[in-house]
Design an enzyme around this catalytic site. Structure first.
Site, PDB file in Angstrom:
ATOM      1  N   CYS A  72       0.830  -1.210   0.000  1.00  0.00           N
ATOM      2  CA  CYS A  72       0.000   0.000   0.000  1.00  0.00           C
ATOM      3  C   CYS A  72       0.868   1.266   0.000  1.00  0.00           C
ATOM      4  O   CYS A  72       1.835   1.356   0.760  1.00  0.00           O
ATOM      5  CB  CYS A  72      -0.921  -0.009   1.226  1.00  0.00           C
ATOM      6  SG  CYS A  72      -2.048   1.396   1.241  1.00  0.00           S
ATOM      7  N   CYS A  76       0.351   4.808   6.962  1.00  0.00           N
ATOM      8  CA  CYS A  76      -0.299   4.719   8.269  1.00  0.00           C
ATOM      9  C   CYS A  76       0.662   4.011   9.245  1.00  0.00           C
ATOM     10  O   CYS A  76       1.039   2.846   8.997  1.00  0.00           O
ATOM     11  CB  CYS A  76      -1.598   3.939   8.154  1.00  0.00           C
ATOM     12  SG  CYS A  76      -2.613   4.481   6.755  1.00  0.00           S
ATOM     13  N   CYS A  79       0.319   0.292  10.359  1.00  0.00           N
ATOM     14  CA  CYS A  79      -0.134  -0.749   9.430  1.00  0.00           C
ATOM     15  C   CYS A  79       0.986  -1.589   8.820  1.00  0.00           C
ATOM     16  O   CYS A  79       1.900  -1.067   8.175  1.00  0.00           O
ATOM     17  CB  CYS A  79      -0.954  -0.113   8.311  1.00  0.00           C
ATOM     18  SG  CYS A  79      -1.676  -1.366   7.237  1.00  0.00           S
ATOM     19  N   CYS A 116     -16.269  -9.338   5.854  1.00  0.00           N
ATOM     20  CA  CYS A 116     -15.654  -8.058   5.503  1.00  0.00           C
ATOM     21  C   CYS A 116     -14.398  -8.276   4.665  1.00  0.00           C
ATOM     22  O   CYS A 116     -13.466  -8.952   5.099  1.00  0.00           O
ATOM     23  CB  CYS A 116     -15.316  -7.280   6.773  1.00  0.00           C
ATOM     24  SG  CYS A 116     -14.538  -5.698   6.405  1.00  0.00           S
ATOM     25  N   CYS A 147     -19.393  -6.447   3.857  1.00  0.00           N
ATOM     26  CA  CYS A 147     -18.676  -5.233   4.258  1.00  0.00           C
ATOM     27  C   CYS A 147     -17.389  -5.193   3.436  1.00  0.00           C
ATOM     28  O   CYS A 147     -16.842  -6.246   3.095  1.00  0.00           O
ATOM     29  CB  CYS A 147     -18.356  -5.285   5.751  1.00  0.00           C
ATOM     30  SG  CYS A 147     -17.419  -3.847   6.327  1.00  0.00           S
ATOM     31  N   CYS A 207     -19.315   1.754   8.841  1.00  0.00           N
ATOM     32  CA  CYS A 207     -18.533   1.096   9.890  1.00  0.00           C
ATOM     33  C   CYS A 207     -17.307   1.967  10.092  1.00  0.00           C
ATOM     34  O   CYS A 207     -16.470   2.080   9.186  1.00  0.00           O
ATOM     35  CB  CYS A 207     -18.152  -0.311   9.429  1.00  0.00           C
ATOM     36  SG  CYS A 207     -16.995  -1.140  10.550  1.00  0.00           S
ATOM     37  N   ARG A 279     -17.693  -2.892  18.148  1.00  0.00           N
ATOM     38  CA  ARG A 279     -16.921  -4.129  17.924  1.00  0.00           C
ATOM     39  C   ARG A 279     -15.599  -4.115  18.676  1.00  0.00           C
ATOM     40  O   ARG A 279     -14.785  -3.201  18.513  1.00  0.00           O
ATOM     41  CB  ARG A 279     -16.674  -4.345  16.432  1.00  0.00           C
ATOM     42  CG  ARG A 279     -15.972  -5.678  16.131  1.00  0.00           C
ATOM     43  CD  ARG A 279     -15.912  -5.989  14.648  1.00  0.00           C
ATOM     44  NE  ARG A 279     -17.212  -5.911  14.047  1.00  0.00           N
ATOM     45  CZ  ARG A 279     -17.538  -5.089  13.046  1.00  0.00           C
ATOM     46  NH1 ARG A 279     -16.621  -4.313  12.529  1.00  0.00           N
ATOM     47  NH2 ARG A 279     -18.752  -5.065  12.572  1.00  0.00           N
TER      48      ARG A 279
END
Ligand code: SAM
Ligand code: DTB
Ligand code: SF4
Length: 344
Positions: A72, A76, A79, A116, A147, A207, A279
């Site tokens: 990616c 972040c 991550c 998801c 999701c 979400c 969650r």
């Protein structure tokens, strides 16, 4: 304490009168005041709000699958899938539809009601959205709630996914606006809000939650909750993650979160967003059963269910089934499953 005792304890503590919640927008100060309450009082208030809006002992089971892993371009700091960090994650291209359907069917067979699909993109391209739409349609066809979390979305992409049968889109704000640039600088907080608006605009349920344990101050946790709770409407699902400290990421050496502070975060999310599915998300593997039980007491009513999150571990299914049994909790059945007579 056995399951019956737990249920009895909950019943005995059922409140005689309702707890007042402020009307209108939540100020960061009002949220901080919740965080500052004595722990037991906060838990009691959260459980009271929870029991007013949800049936006793009901837990949602959502299974994650990384359909496009690693590489990616975003940075972040938490991550493992960012191409900027050396975390040992091997980049993989978008999975084929039959492979995804097999995983979704297995999740459903194990009792999950929501599936998801996560992709490590900054933003999907037109052809990516077309391919994910095919995945969504196939998973929806199994009778699962769908999701996806694919990064930033344009309004027309959101509409395309909605048309394919997407029920929820996950896009986290992660922390307070003023701490965001400490965590990621390849996009802005406003970029996140724009995607959330596109998702809402397309009629997809939102979400959206965040992460605790990234070196943030208490005021930043309150600031994140204020952002979430003041959305109109607030998100239908609110994932609260405890940072999984992955070697190679900039946040790998962050101070572990005090478990009671994590439970407080769940409780405050429950009180400020009474009807949301809160969650208990990443970090359960490091948490222990007792802390998870406190999270459920504080109003968490959903977990990620399956041996893996996206690329890191999660408690295995047998351990979760045992934990839910021990606590007298059960998963809810979706309308589709109830109609089929299936059991979740
Ligand atoms: N690329 C998309 C995005 O950023 O929205 C989707 C995938 S991303 C991995 C989804 C969410 O997972 C992040 O927003 C973050 O809240 C959470 N997450 C990622 N790494 C994590 C970690 N190490 N610990 C806890 N949560 C994490
Ligand atoms: C969310 O809030 N947490 C999930 C899901 N939404 C996509 C992801 C957790 C990721 C944990 C680290 C990993 O396995 O990549
Ligand atoms: Fe990319 Fe999402 Fe990971 Fe950020 S959180 S690096 S956008 S996969």
């Amino acid at each position: 304490m056995g399951a019956n005792d737990l249920q009895q304890a909950i019943t005995l503590r059922r409140p005689a009168k309702a707890v007042a919640t402020p009307q209108g927008p939540w100020s960061v100060e009002a949220i901080q005041a919740l965080f500052d309450k004595p722990f037991m009082e906060l838990l009691f208030e959260a459980q009271t709000v929870h029991r007013r809006h949800f049936p006793e002992g009901d837990i949602e089971l959502a299974t994650l699958l990384s359909v496009k892993t690693g590489g990616c371009p975003e940075n972040c700091g938490y991550c493992p899938q960012s191409a900027e960090f050396d975390t040992g994650v091997k980049a993989q291209k978008l999975m084929e539809v039959d492979e995804v359907v097999r995983a979704a069917q297995a999740a459903k067979d194990a009792g999950a009601t929501r599936f998801c699909m996560g992709a490590a993109w900054r933003a999907p391209k037109d052809r990516d959205v077309e391919k994910v739409a095919v995945l969504v349609e196939a998973v929806k066809g199994l009778g699962l709630q769908t999701c996806a979390t694919l990064g930033m979305l344009e309004p027309h992409h959101a509409q395309q996914l909605k048309a394919a049968g997407l029920d929820y889109y996950n896009h986290n704000l992660d922390t307070a606006p003023e701490y965001y640039t400490d965590v990621v600088d390849t996009r802005t907080y406003q970029d996140r809000l724009d995607t959330l608006a596109a998702v809402r605009g397309a009629g997809i349920s939102v979400c959206c939650g965040g992460i605790v344990g990234m070196g943030e101050q208490p005021v930043h946790r309150a600031g994140l909750i204020a952002q979430l709770a003041n959305m109109d409407p607030y998100p239908e699902s609110v994932p609260i993650n405890s940072l999984v400290r992955v070697p190679g990421t900039p946040l790998a050496d962050s101070e572990p979160v005090d478990p009671f502070d994590f439970v407080r975060m769940i409780a405050v999310a429950r009180i400020t967003m009474p009807t949301a599915r809160v969650r208990l998300s990443a970090g359960r593997q490091q948490m222990g059963e007792a802390v998870q039980a406190l999270c459920f007491m504080a109003g968490a009513n959903s977990i990620f269910y399956g041996d893996k999150l996206l690329v890191t571990g999660n408690p295995d299914v047998d351990a979760d089934v045992q934990l839910l049994r021990k606590l007298g909790l059960r998963s809810h059945r979706t309308q589709e499953q109830a109609e089929e007579g299936g059991c979740a």
